[in-house]
Write a protein that holds these residues in place. Structure first.
Motif, PDB file in Angstrom:
ATOM      1  N   VAL A 255       0.843  -1.185   0.000  1.00 16.13           N
ATOM      2  CA  VAL A 255       0.000   0.000   0.000  1.00 16.13           C
ATOM      3  C   VAL A 255       0.885   1.243   0.000  1.00 16.13           C
ATOM      4  O   VAL A 255       1.747   1.392   0.845  1.00 16.13           O
ATOM      5  CB  VAL A 255      -0.899   0.019   1.253  1.00 16.13           C
ATOM      6  CG1 VAL A 255      -1.846   1.195   1.197  1.00 16.13           C
ATOM      7  CG2 VAL A 255      -1.640  -1.291   1.394  1.00 16.13           C
ATOM      8  N   ARG A 256       0.651   2.115  -0.944  1.00 13.66           N
ATOM      9  CA  ARG A 256       1.410   3.355  -0.975  1.00 13.66           C
ATOM     10  C   ARG A 256       0.466   4.490  -0.680  1.00 13.66           C
ATOM     11  O   ARG A 256      -0.687   4.495  -1.102  1.00 13.66           O
ATOM     12  CB  ARG A 256       2.036   3.567  -2.351  1.00 13.66           C
ATOM     13  CG  ARG A 256       3.074   2.561  -2.703  1.00 13.66           C
ATOM     14  CD  ARG A 256       4.223   2.603  -1.734  1.00 13.66           C
ATOM     15  NE  ARG A 256       5.466   2.283  -2.415  1.00 13.66           N
ATOM     16  CZ  ARG A 256       6.260   3.189  -2.966  1.00 13.66           C
ATOM     17  NH1 ARG A 256       5.976   4.464  -2.887  1.00 13.66           N
ATOM     18  NH2 ARG A 256       7.342   2.819  -3.591  1.00 13.66           N
ATOM     19  N   THR A 257       0.972   5.472   0.027  1.00 14.13           N
ATOM     20  CA  THR A 257       0.146   6.590   0.457  1.00 14.13           C
ATOM     21  C   THR A 257      -0.594   7.233  -0.712  1.00 14.13           C
ATOM     22  O   THR A 257      -1.813   7.391  -0.684  1.00 14.13           O
ATOM     23  CB  THR A 257       1.020   7.647   1.149  1.00 14.13           C
ATOM     24  OG1 THR A 257       1.853   6.980   2.090  1.00 14.13           O
ATOM     25  CG2 THR A 257       0.148   8.673   1.853  1.00 14.13           C
ATOM     26  N   GLY A 258       0.153   7.584  -1.742  1.00 13.87           N
ATOM     27  CA  GLY A 258      -0.455   8.296  -2.855  1.00 13.87           C
ATOM     28  C   GLY A 258      -1.533   7.489  -3.548  1.00 13.87           C
ATOM     29  O   GLY A 258      -2.594   7.997  -3.895  1.00 13.87           O
ATOM     30  N   ARG A 259      -1.267   6.200  -3.728  1.00 18.58           N
ATOM     31  CA  ARG A 259      -2.230   5.340  -4.392  1.00 18.58           C
ATOM     32  C   ARG A 259      -3.494   5.239  -3.552  1.00 18.58           C
ATOM     33  O   ARG A 259      -4.609   5.278  -4.068  1.00 18.58           O
ATOM     34  CB  ARG A 259      -1.615   3.963  -4.591  1.00 18.58           C
ATOM     35  CG  ARG A 259      -2.308   3.125  -5.600  1.00 18.58           C
ATOM     36  CD  ARG A 259      -1.400   2.059  -6.182  1.00 18.58           C
ATOM     37  NE  ARG A 259      -0.405   1.554  -5.237  1.00 18.58           N
ATOM     38  CZ  ARG A 259       0.739   1.017  -5.624  1.00 18.58           C
ATOM     39  NH1 ARG A 259       1.029   0.948  -6.892  1.00 18.58           N
ATOM     40  NH2 ARG A 259       1.591   0.568  -4.745  1.00 18.58           N
ATOM     41  N   GLU A 260      -3.308   5.114  -2.244  1.00 20.51           N
ATOM     42  CA  GLU A 260      -4.463   5.003  -1.352  1.00 20.51           C
ATOM     43  C   GLU A 260      -5.298   6.275  -1.428  1.00 20.51           C
ATOM     44  O   GLU A 260      -6.536   6.228  -1.510  1.00 20.51           O
ATOM     45  CB  GLU A 260      -3.978   4.733   0.077  1.00 20.51           C
ATOM     46  CG  GLU A 260      -5.023   4.208   1.021  1.00 20.51           C
ATOM     47  CD  GLU A 260      -5.822   5.319   1.678  1.00 20.51           C
ATOM     48  OE1 GLU A 260      -7.020   5.115   1.904  1.00 20.51           O
ATOM     49  OE2 GLU A 260      -5.259   6.407   1.938  1.00 20.51           O
ATOM     50  N   LEU A 261      -4.647   7.418  -1.432  1.00 21.51           N
ATOM     51  CA  LEU A 261      -5.371   8.687  -1.492  1.00 21.51           C
ATOM     52  C   LEU A 261      -6.170   8.800  -2.782  1.00 21.51           C
ATOM     53  O   LEU A 261      -7.296   9.297  -2.795  1.00 21.51           O
ATOM     54  CB  LEU A 261      -4.383   9.858  -1.417  1.00 21.51           C
ATOM     55  CG  LEU A 261      -3.753  10.139  -0.061  1.00 21.51           C
ATOM     56  CD1 LEU A 261      -2.688  11.208  -0.199  1.00 21.51           C
ATOM     57  CD2 LEU A 261      -4.817  10.573   0.932  1.00 21.51           C
ATOM     58  N   LEU A 262      -5.568   8.324  -3.857  1.00 23.54           N
ATOM     59  CA  LEU A 262      -6.172   8.470  -5.175  1.00 23.54           C
ATOM     60  C   LEU A 262      -7.427   7.604  -5.305  1.00 23.54           C
ATOM     61  O   LEU A 262      -8.381   7.986  -5.985  1.00 23.54           O
ATOM     62  CB  LEU A 262      -5.133   8.063  -6.221  1.00 23.54           C
ATOM     63  CG  LEU A 262      -5.151   8.752  -7.573  1.00 23.54           C
ATOM     64  CD1 LEU A 262      -5.122  10.251  -7.387  1.00 23.54           C
ATOM     65  CD2 LEU A 262      -3.952   8.290  -8.378  1.00 23.54           C
ATOM     66  N   ASP A 263      -7.411   6.457  -4.672  1.00 16.98           N
ATOM     67  CA  ASP A 263      -8.531   5.522  -4.811  1.00 16.98           C
ATOM     68  C   ASP A 263      -9.475   5.559  -3.620  1.00 16.98           C
ATOM     69  O   ASP A 263     -10.452   4.808  -3.567  1.00 16.98           O
ATOM     70  CB  ASP A 263      -7.996   4.095  -4.995  1.00 16.98           C
ATOM     71  CG  ASP A 263      -7.445   3.888  -6.397  1.00 16.98           C
ATOM     72  OD1 ASP A 263      -8.043   4.440  -7.340  1.00 16.98           O
ATOM     73  OD2 ASP A 263      -6.420   3.209  -6.548  1.00 16.98           O
TER      74      ASP A 263
ATOM     75  N   ASP B  57     -20.794  14.185  -1.428  1.00 21.18           N
ATOM     76  CA  ASP B  57     -19.816  13.117  -1.266  1.00 21.18           C
ATOM     77  C   ASP B  57     -19.546  12.453  -2.619  1.00 21.18           C
ATOM     78  O   ASP B  57     -20.457  12.245  -3.409  1.00 21.18           O
ATOM     79  CB  ASP B  57     -20.354  12.060  -0.286  1.00 21.18           C
ATOM     80  CG  ASP B  57     -19.815  12.315   1.119  1.00 21.18           C
ATOM     81  OD1 ASP B  57     -19.215  13.393   1.320  1.00 21.18           O
ATOM     82  OD2 ASP B  57     -20.000  11.450   1.983  1.00 21.18           O
ATOM     83  N   LEU B  58     -18.300  12.108  -2.845  1.00 20.57           N
ATOM     84  CA  LEU B  58     -17.946  11.417  -4.083  1.00 20.57           C
ATOM     85  C   LEU B  58     -18.340   9.953  -3.971  1.00 20.57           C
ATOM     86  O   LEU B  58     -18.192   9.330  -2.925  1.00 20.57           O
ATOM     87  CB  LEU B  58     -16.435  11.528  -4.332  1.00 20.57           C
ATOM     88  CG  LEU B  58     -15.894  12.941  -4.550  1.00 20.57           C
ATOM     89  CD1 LEU B  58     -14.394  12.883  -4.809  1.00 20.57           C
ATOM     90  CD2 LEU B  58     -16.603  13.609  -5.707  1.00 20.57           C
ATOM     91  N   LYS B  59     -18.810   9.411  -5.086  1.00 18.33           N
ATOM     92  CA  LYS B  59     -19.193   8.001  -5.080  1.00 18.33           C
ATOM     93  C   LYS B  59     -17.969   7.105  -5.270  1.00 18.33           C
ATOM     94  O   LYS B  59     -17.950   5.966  -4.845  1.00 18.33           O
ATOM     95  CB  LYS B  59     -20.209   7.729  -6.205  1.00 18.33           C
ATOM     96  CG  LYS B  59     -21.602   8.271  -5.922  1.00 18.33           C
ATOM     97  CD  LYS B  59     -22.589   7.721  -6.938  1.00 18.33           C
ATOM     98  CE  LYS B  59     -23.918   8.431  -6.818  1.00 18.33           C
ATOM     99  NZ  LYS B  59     -23.802   9.890  -7.085  1.00 18.33           N
ATOM    100  N   HIS B  60     -16.953   7.625  -5.940  1.00 14.62           N
ATOM    101  CA  HIS B  60     -15.746   6.846  -6.192  1.00 14.62           C
ATOM    102  C   HIS B  60     -14.529   7.633  -5.753  1.00 14.62           C
ATOM    103  O   HIS B  60     -14.646   8.761  -5.277  1.00 14.62           O
ATOM    104  CB  HIS B  60     -15.638   6.501  -7.685  1.00 14.62           C
ATOM    105  CG  HIS B  60     -16.858   5.870  -8.244  1.00 14.62           C
ATOM    106  ND1 HIS B  60     -17.720   6.542  -9.083  1.00 14.62           N
ATOM    107  CD2 HIS B  60     -17.378   4.640  -8.065  1.00 14.62           C
ATOM    108  CE1 HIS B  60     -18.716   5.744  -9.403  1.00 14.62           C
ATOM    109  NE2 HIS B  60     -18.540   4.585  -8.804  1.00 14.62           N
ATOM    110  N   GLY B  61     -13.353   7.052  -5.931  1.00 13.76           N
ATOM    111  CA  GLY B  61     -12.125   7.759  -5.618  1.00 13.76           C
ATOM    112  C   GLY B  61     -11.854   8.835  -6.659  1.00 13.76           C
ATOM    113  O   GLY B  61     -12.445   8.842  -7.747  1.00 13.76           O
ATOM    114  N   VAL B  62     -10.952   9.732  -6.321  1.00 12.05           N
ATOM    115  CA  VAL B  62     -10.597  10.825  -7.227  1.00 12.05           C
ATOM    116  C   VAL B  62     -10.121  10.285  -8.568  1.00 12.05           C
ATOM    117  O   VAL B  62     -10.418  10.848  -9.618  1.00 12.05           O
ATOM    118  CB  VAL B  62      -9.502  11.699  -6.584  1.00 12.05           C
ATOM    119  CG1 VAL B  62      -9.002  12.745  -7.577  1.00 12.05           C
ATOM    120  CG2 VAL B  62     -10.043  12.364  -5.332  1.00 12.05           C
TER     121      VAL B  62
END
Lengths: 243, 243
Positions: B84-92, B162-167
DNA sequence: TTGGTGCACTTGACTGGCCAAGTGGGCTTC
DNA sequence: GAAGCCCACTTGGCCAGTCAAGTGCACCAA
């Protein structure tokens, strides 16, 4: 007696295709020539062509769709052999090449965090080697190496003399095995009093600290290298693929 | 009508060899059976055996020495598909799944750092979407996403719902291309007044801040996701091979 | 017009064989 | 006994060809 080196055919094809993609001859999104076309153009058998294309796919230059063809993605933006990483740099750093001064080199009790990383009991004896790194006369970083005494024993790591090579060389010869990978832990904290004086920062400053645990291929930790940087003067960079 | 899936022969050989290494039948350091022995045992042609062994080498299970043979290294300690990488987690990350509250969503002038990462002029208009993330009622993180207005336009990213999906989903559909890799920048700093209040930390606290620039395959940046964490409560972990 | 069939073209998997190059041990020769 | 040569065994590279599976388009029939 002459030594001529001709690279393997598949490597030549790789180089040529990379050149064409880089030059824009094969722009991103466009289809590559099919395997048969490449066989004809370069006079290679199909397995040779396929091998070259497989390498390009693994490196991220192209994508393949069975039944459709191979398509250009462009020069892989991700450095395939990764960039400079903090932990790797610390491990191979040569004390003779960076300007700075040795703060200490000798036996201490392992702090909890270091003991955890090394897989030993807290307060076990470890060898700590700590240096202040300077640039243009300004202190910029405190770097440390922590090793179990059993590893450091008999090496120059516990001595006050400058090391001729990076820490990695000494650890690998003591370990009898080569270090394989690094696990990095990054956090932020306020400086200790000692660090305030050494780095010339206020006690409320934010310090970036990196602990890099170097392990062999079996996952056994051998050494922890640590660096402490003022957060307002440094940042760490890292790149990795999505998914 | 039945659908039976039999994996390719080379994949079966890979699985069997991994099993034998894992079980200790082929201990680290021991030589693997030669190509001809494997051909005989598994009834495969040489290229098939070689292909399987090539994959095992690429994944770090074995090393090969021309003229000597192939030797076991052991189960690769480095997760081959990274952790798990921080950036990837934030993006999804899905706003519906993490507890927290939206702080703002709308157009602002791009700070210097963000403008640099996005490759646009400072103070250009960008859409900022910022949330406070909580855990057990405690604030633990401020996460933000920065996008050029041209990308955010017409998506739900600039809306307060609220967003339904990740960014990532929104950006990829706006970009018409898939995001390929992330460049992370990590630094440490003191909190702003606003952050003191939101995170409940002292003004002298050390904050760990991560900026993750998500780019497509050509290296073009599309979005910057940012997270701000109290350094005393969080640390980032990352693993990578040496050389 | 619409729907389905078939074919051409693509990549994936595999075979059996060839020669080259690196390694190490045994044998011959001095 | 020592130096050097030869050979067996290893992996690296390459070729010519087969069959299978996925894709898209042209064509034909209803």
């Amino acid at each position: 007696m002459t030594f001529e080196y001709t690279p393997p055919k598949y490597a030549q094809l790789i180089a040529e295709l990379e050149r064409r993609i880089d030059s824009g001859e094969y722009p991103p999104g466009s289809p590559l020539p099919s395997e048969h076309q490449l066989m004809a153009e370069f006079g290679m058998a199909r397995p040779t062509v396929v091998k070259a294309l497989g390498v390009l796919r693994d490196q991220g230059w192209i994508v393949t769709h069975q039944g459709k063809g191979r398509f250009v993605r462009g020069r892989p933006a991700m450095p395939t052999a990764q960039q400079v990483r903090t932990g790797r740099e610390l491990l191979d750093r040569n004390e003779a090449q960076v300007s700075g001064r040795l703060l200490s080199a000798g036996e201490v009790e392992a702090p909890n965090r270091i003991a955890t990383y090394l897989g030993i009991k807290p307060a076990s004896p470890v060898v700590l080697r700590r240096s202040l790194v300077e640039h243009d006369g300004e202190p910029i970083e405190i770097s440390s190496a922590w090793l179990p005494v059993a590893v450091a024993d008999g090496t120059a790591l516990a001595e006050s003399a400058d090391l001729k090579h990076g820490v990695r060389r000494y650890v690998e010869s003591a370990a009898g095995a080569s270090l394989d990978h690094i696990v990095e832990h990054v956090t932020a904290r306020n400086p200790t009093k000692e660090e305030c004086g050494l780095l010339g920062v206020k006690s409320s400053a934010a310090l970036l600290t990196v602990y890099a645990v170097a392990c062999d291929a079996t996952g056994r930790p051998w050494v922890v290298v640590e660096t402490v940087l003022p957060g307002d003067r440094h940042e760490l960079e890292d790149a990795y693929p999505i998914l």
